[in-house]
Design a protein around this motif. Structure first.
Motif, PDB file in Angstrom:
ATOM      1  N   TRP A  86       0.816  -1.211   0.000  1.00 40.58           N
ATOM      2  CA  TRP A  86       0.000   0.000   0.000  1.00 40.58           C
ATOM      3  C   TRP A  86       0.847   1.257   0.000  1.00 40.58           C
ATOM      4  O   TRP A  86       0.454   2.278  -0.576  1.00 40.58           O
ATOM      5  CB  TRP A  86      -0.977  -0.015   1.169  1.00 40.58           C
ATOM      6  CG  TRP A  86      -2.083  -0.973   0.922  1.00 40.58           C
ATOM      7  CD1 TRP A  86      -2.268  -2.183   1.522  1.00 40.58           C
ATOM      8  CD2 TRP A  86      -3.136  -0.844  -0.038  1.00 40.58           C
ATOM      9  NE1 TRP A  86      -3.364  -2.805   1.000  1.00 40.58           N
ATOM     10  CE2 TRP A  86      -3.923  -2.006   0.043  1.00 40.58           C
ATOM     11  CE3 TRP A  86      -3.479   0.137  -0.955  1.00 40.58           C
ATOM     12  CZ2 TRP A  86      -5.035  -2.201  -0.748  1.00 40.58           C
ATOM     13  CZ3 TRP A  86      -4.585  -0.058  -1.750  1.00 40.58           C
ATOM     14  CH2 TRP A  86      -5.348  -1.205  -1.644  1.00 40.58           C
ATOM     15  N   PHE A  87       1.998   1.245   0.631  1.00 43.26           N
ATOM     16  CA  PHE A  87       2.876   2.426   0.622  1.00 43.26           C
ATOM     17  C   PHE A  87       3.339   2.719  -0.796  1.00 43.26           C
ATOM     18  O   PHE A  87       3.364   3.870  -1.230  1.00 43.26           O
ATOM     19  CB  PHE A  87       4.083   2.212   1.542  1.00 43.26           C
ATOM     20  CG  PHE A  87       5.036   3.366   1.546  1.00 43.26           C
ATOM     21  CD1 PHE A  87       4.748   4.521   2.244  1.00 43.26           C
ATOM     22  CD2 PHE A  87       6.229   3.310   0.831  1.00 43.26           C
ATOM     23  CE1 PHE A  87       5.620   5.592   2.244  1.00 43.26           C
ATOM     24  CE2 PHE A  87       7.109   4.369   0.823  1.00 43.26           C
ATOM     25  CZ  PHE A  87       6.800   5.520   1.541  1.00 43.26           C
ATOM     26  N   ASP A  92       3.113   6.228  -5.490  1.00 40.84           N
ATOM     27  CA  ASP A  92       2.984   6.415  -6.940  1.00 40.84           C
ATOM     28  C   ASP A  92       1.869   7.398  -7.276  1.00 40.84           C
ATOM     29  O   ASP A  92       1.994   8.179  -8.220  1.00 40.84           O
ATOM     30  CB  ASP A  92       2.714   5.070  -7.629  1.00 40.84           C
ATOM     31  CG  ASP A  92       3.956   4.181  -7.681  1.00 40.84           C
ATOM     32  OD1 ASP A  92       5.069   4.726  -7.500  1.00 40.84           O
ATOM     33  OD2 ASP A  92       3.799   2.967  -7.889  1.00 40.84           O
ATOM     34  N   LYS A  93       0.799   7.398  -6.515  1.00 39.90           N
ATOM     35  CA  LYS A  93      -0.310   8.305  -6.761  1.00 39.90           C
ATOM     36  C   LYS A  93       0.006   9.734  -6.336  1.00 39.90           C
ATOM     37  O   LYS A  93      -0.554  10.687  -6.883  1.00 39.90           O
ATOM     38  CB  LYS A  93      -1.561   7.837  -6.035  1.00 39.90           C
ATOM     39  CG  LYS A  93      -2.202   6.629  -6.665  1.00 39.90           C
ATOM     40  CD  LYS A  93      -3.468   6.269  -5.932  1.00 39.90           C
ATOM     41  CE  LYS A  93      -4.114   5.055  -6.589  1.00 39.90           C
ATOM     42  NZ  LYS A  93      -5.337   4.661  -5.873  1.00 39.90           N
ATOM     43  N   HIS A  94       0.876   9.907  -5.371  1.00 36.74           N
ATOM     44  CA  HIS A  94       1.168  11.242  -4.812  1.00 36.74           C
ATOM     45  C   HIS A  94       2.518  11.791  -5.223  1.00 36.74           C
ATOM     46  O   HIS A  94       3.144  12.526  -4.469  1.00 36.74           O
ATOM     47  CB  HIS A  94       1.059  11.184  -3.291  1.00 36.74           C
ATOM     48  CG  HIS A  94      -0.330  10.999  -2.819  1.00 36.74           C
ATOM     49  ND1 HIS A  94      -0.874   9.747  -2.606  1.00 36.74           N
ATOM     50  CD2 HIS A  94      -1.319  11.885  -2.555  1.00 36.74           C
ATOM     51  CE1 HIS A  94      -2.118   9.885  -2.200  1.00 36.74           C
ATOM     52  NE2 HIS A  94      -2.416  11.154  -2.171  1.00 36.74           N
TER      53      HIS A  94
END
Length: 95
Positions: A86-87, A92-94
């Motif tokens: 999850w990290f 990757d999204k942020h």
């Protein structure tokens, strides 16, 4: 001159083993419950001769309950595997 070379070689070998000793398996028990959003940095150290498991270090954000502490998480725990997964998705999204 020969004696000096031997002493120097022994010193180098001793320093190598002392530094390798510092990287022994340190992730032996479960750490606190950590949310992936609270992690500032995640490092995965590979296996080496003194530790047959990879080591996963997390450095926490300066949140009230962690205050920038570093934790070593056991790589075989399911909670650690989920945190790493999850990290990476969250990072990757942020970007």
């Amino acid at each position: 001159m020969h004696r000096c070379t031997v002493v120097l070689l022994l010193l180098v070998v001793a320093l190598y083993f002392l530094s390798a000793e510092a990287y022994k398996c340190r992730c032996t028990r479960k750490g606190p419950k950590i949310r992936y959003k609270d992690v500032q940095k995640l490092e995965i150290k590979p296996k080496h001769p003194f530790c047959q498991e990879k080591m996963i270090f997390v450095t926490m954000e300066n949140v009230s309950r962690f205050k920038g502490q570093e934790y070593c998480l056991h790589p075989k725990l399911q909670s650690t595997k989920n945190l790493v997964k999850w990290f990476r998705i969250w990072k990757d999204k942020h970007r």
